[in-house]
Write a protein that holds these residues in place. Structure first.
Motif, PDB file in Angstrom:
ATOM      1  N   ILE A  54       5.505   0.796   8.439  1.00 13.75           N
ATOM      2  CA  ILE A  54       4.590  -0.245   7.953  1.00 13.75           C
ATOM      3  C   ILE A  54       3.201  -0.032   8.550  1.00 13.75           C
ATOM      4  O   ILE A  54       2.196  -0.130   7.844  1.00 13.75           O
ATOM      5  CB  ILE A  54       5.115  -1.656   8.314  1.00 13.75           C
ATOM      6  N   GLN A  55       3.135   0.282   9.825  1.00 13.75           N
ATOM      7  CA  GLN A  55       1.847   0.492  10.494  1.00 13.75           C
ATOM      8  C   GLN A  55       1.097   1.696   9.929  1.00 13.75           C
ATOM      9  O   GLN A  55      -0.130   1.703   9.902  1.00 13.75           O
ATOM     10  CB  GLN A  55       2.053   0.668  11.998  1.00 13.75           C
ATOM     11  N   GLN A  56       1.812   2.697   9.450  1.00 11.95           N
ATOM     12  CA  GLN A  56       1.189   3.911   8.945  1.00 11.95           C
ATOM     13  C   GLN A  56       1.023   3.907   7.419  1.00 11.95           C
ATOM     14  O   GLN A  56       0.481   4.847   6.853  1.00 11.95           O
ATOM     15  CB  GLN A  56       2.000   5.135   9.371  1.00 11.95           C
ATOM     16  N   MET A  57       1.466   2.854   6.768  1.00 12.19           N
ATOM     17  CA  MET A  57       1.395   2.793   5.314  1.00 12.19           C
ATOM     18  C   MET A  57      -0.062   2.719   4.857  1.00 12.19           C
ATOM     19  O   MET A  57      -0.843   1.927   5.365  1.00 12.19           O
ATOM     20  CB  MET A  57       2.168   1.569   4.803  1.00 12.19           C
ATOM     21  N   THR A  58      -0.398   3.530   3.872  1.00  9.27           N
ATOM     22  CA  THR A  58      -1.745   3.529   3.310  1.00  9.27           C
ATOM     23  C   THR A  58      -1.809   2.532   2.151  1.00  9.27           C
ATOM     24  O   THR A  58      -0.770   2.168   1.582  1.00  9.27           O
ATOM     25  CB  THR A  58      -2.118   4.922   2.784  1.00  9.27           C
TER      26      THR A  58
ATOM     27  N   SER B 103      14.065  12.183  13.529  1.00 13.13           N
ATOM     28  CA  SER B 103      12.797  11.495  13.359  1.00 13.13           C
ATOM     29  C   SER B 103      12.772  10.212  14.177  1.00 13.13           C
ATOM     30  O   SER B 103      13.762   9.506  14.280  1.00 13.13           O
ATOM     31  CB  SER B 103      12.591  11.169  11.881  1.00 13.13           C
ATOM     32  N   ASP B 104      11.611   9.926  14.761  1.00 11.84           N
ATOM     33  CA  ASP B 104      11.471   8.682  15.506  1.00 11.84           C
ATOM     34  C   ASP B 104      10.760   7.622  14.652  1.00 11.84           C
ATOM     35  O   ASP B 104      10.259   6.640  15.158  1.00 11.84           O
ATOM     36  CB  ASP B 104      10.738   8.909  16.820  1.00 11.84           C
ATOM     37  N   MET B 105      10.742   7.830  13.336  1.00 15.18           N
ATOM     38  CA  MET B 105      10.116   6.884  12.412  1.00 15.18           C
ATOM     39  C   MET B 105      10.988   5.646  12.276  1.00 15.18           C
ATOM     40  O   MET B 105      12.153   5.734  11.905  1.00 15.18           O
ATOM     41  CB  MET B 105       9.907   7.531  11.041  1.00 15.18           C
ATOM     42  N   THR B 106      10.429   4.519  12.603  1.00 11.19           N
ATOM     43  CA  THR B 106      11.123   3.249  12.443  1.00 11.19           C
ATOM     44  C   THR B 106      10.469   2.488  11.296  1.00 11.19           C
ATOM     45  O   THR B 106       9.376   2.846  10.831  1.00 11.19           O
ATOM     46  CB  THR B 106      11.034   2.402  13.724  1.00 11.19           C
ATOM     47  N   PHE B 107      11.117   1.442  10.876  1.00  8.33           N
ATOM     48  CA  PHE B 107      10.562   0.615   9.811  1.00  8.33           C
ATOM     49  C   PHE B 107       9.207   0.065  10.239  1.00  8.33           C
ATOM     50  O   PHE B 107       8.239   0.082   9.470  1.00  8.33           O
ATOM     51  CB  PHE B 107      11.537  -0.509   9.470  1.00  8.33           C
TER      52      PHE B 107
ATOM     53  N   THR C  87      15.224  -1.636  -3.758  1.00 10.18           N
ATOM     54  CA  THR C  87      14.345  -2.738  -4.160  1.00 10.18           C
ATOM     55  C   THR C  87      14.125  -3.684  -2.988  1.00 10.18           C
ATOM     56  O   THR C  87      12.995  -4.089  -2.710  1.00 10.18           O
ATOM     57  CB  THR C  87      14.957  -3.506  -5.356  1.00 10.18           C
ATOM     58  N   GLU C  88      15.192  -4.014  -2.298  1.00 13.08           N
ATOM     59  CA  GLU C  88      15.106  -4.922  -1.158  1.00 13.08           C
ATOM     60  C   GLU C  88      14.227  -4.340  -0.050  1.00 13.08           C
ATOM     61  O   GLU C  88      13.351  -5.027   0.486  1.00 13.08           O
ATOM     62  CB  GLU C  88      16.503  -5.217  -0.629  1.00 13.08           C
ATOM     63  N   LEU C  89      14.438  -3.074   0.295  1.00 10.80           N
ATOM     64  CA  LEU C  89      13.641  -2.436   1.350  1.00 10.80           C
ATOM     65  C   LEU C  89      12.176  -2.301   0.966  1.00 10.80           C
ATOM     66  O   LEU C  89      11.288  -2.550   1.780  1.00 10.80           O
ATOM     67  CB  LEU C  89      14.217  -1.063   1.696  1.00 10.80           C
ATOM     68  N   CYS C  90      11.926  -1.925  -0.286  1.00 10.11           N
ATOM     69  CA  CYS C  90      10.539  -1.788  -0.754  1.00 10.11           C
ATOM     70  C   CYS C  90       9.834  -3.134  -0.742  1.00 10.11           C
ATOM     71  O   CYS C  90       8.679  -3.238  -0.317  1.00 10.11           O
ATOM     72  CB  CYS C  90      10.488  -1.186  -2.151  1.00 10.11           C
ATOM     73  N   LEU C  91      10.520  -4.175  -1.197  1.00 14.78           N
ATOM     74  CA  LEU C  91       9.928  -5.503  -1.209  1.00 14.78           C
ATOM     75  C   LEU C  91       9.630  -5.976   0.210  1.00 14.78           C
ATOM     76  O   LEU C  91       8.563  -6.529   0.480  1.00 14.78           O
ATOM     77  CB  LEU C  91      10.843  -6.491  -1.924  1.00 14.78           C
ATOM     78  N   GLU C  92      10.549  -5.727   1.120  1.00 13.79           N
ATOM     79  CA  GLU C  92      10.299  -6.102   2.514  1.00 13.79           C
ATOM     80  C   GLU C  92       9.105  -5.339   3.070  1.00 13.79           C
ATOM     81  O   GLU C  92       8.256  -5.915   3.752  1.00 13.79           O
ATOM     82  CB  GLU C  92      11.535  -5.838   3.379  1.00 13.79           C
TER      83      GLU C  92
ATOM     84  N   TYR D  22       3.588  -5.328   4.915  1.00 19.01           N
ATOM     85  CA  TYR D  22       2.256  -4.731   4.833  1.00 19.01           C
ATOM     86  C   TYR D  22       1.215  -5.810   4.542  1.00 19.01           C
ATOM     87  O   TYR D  22       0.158  -5.855   5.170  1.00 19.01           O
ATOM     88  CB  TYR D  22       2.226  -3.653   3.740  1.00 19.01           C
ATOM     89  N   GLU D  23       1.520  -6.689   3.600  1.00 17.25           N
ATOM     90  CA  GLU D  23       0.581  -7.746   3.232  1.00 17.25           C
ATOM     91  C   GLU D  23       0.282  -8.659   4.419  1.00 17.25           C
ATOM     92  O   GLU D  23      -0.883  -9.017   4.650  1.00 17.25           O
ATOM     93  CB  GLU D  23       1.132  -8.560   2.064  1.00 17.25           C
ATOM     94  N   MET D  24       1.303  -9.026   5.158  1.00 15.60           N
ATOM     95  CA  MET D  24       1.110  -9.897   6.323  1.00 15.60           C
ATOM     96  C   MET D  24       0.299  -9.201   7.410  1.00 15.60           C
ATOM     97  O   MET D  24      -0.628  -9.785   7.962  1.00 15.60           O
ATOM     98  CB  MET D  24       2.467 -10.336   6.890  1.00 15.60           C
TER      99      MET D  24
END
Length: 94
Positions: A10-14, A2-6, A41-46, A51-53
């Motif tokens: 984030i860019q594709q998050m709904t 997969s070429d999915m990066t963090f 927890t750490e990854l989800c929070l990040e 996403y918020e920013m």
């Protein structure tokens, strides 16, 4: 592979995924009841914070937002509601 990066995630998050991750972080468990590991927890929070920013979520609606209040000499206490005014009183004289 997969070429999915963090970043791309984030860019594709709904908005629905954002809300789900935000709830998972808040409750420290997934919707199915399994607990998040500290790493999850750490990854989800990040992810939620990024996403918020990137999506312009107002500061007051962001995870971890705390309203700034004045304290010390600059605060007159005039804006404290009456029901909260007695919270800091010295109870040793009661």
């Amino acid at each position: 592979m997969s070429d999915m990066t963090f970043e791309r995630m984030i860019q594709q998050m709904t908005p629905a995924i954002y809300e789900s991750l935000k709830q998972a972080v808040s409750l420290r468990k997934w919707p199915d009841g399994r607990f998040l590991t500290p790493e999850q927890t750490e990854l989800c929070l990040e992810a939620v914070m990024r996403y918020e920013m990137e999506n312009g979520v107002p500061e007051q609606a962001r995870v971890g937002y705390l309203e700034q209040r004045t304290c010390g000499g600059a605060s007159s206490g005039a804006d404290v509601p009456p029901e909260r005014a007695g919270l800091a009183r010295d109870a040793s004289h009661d």
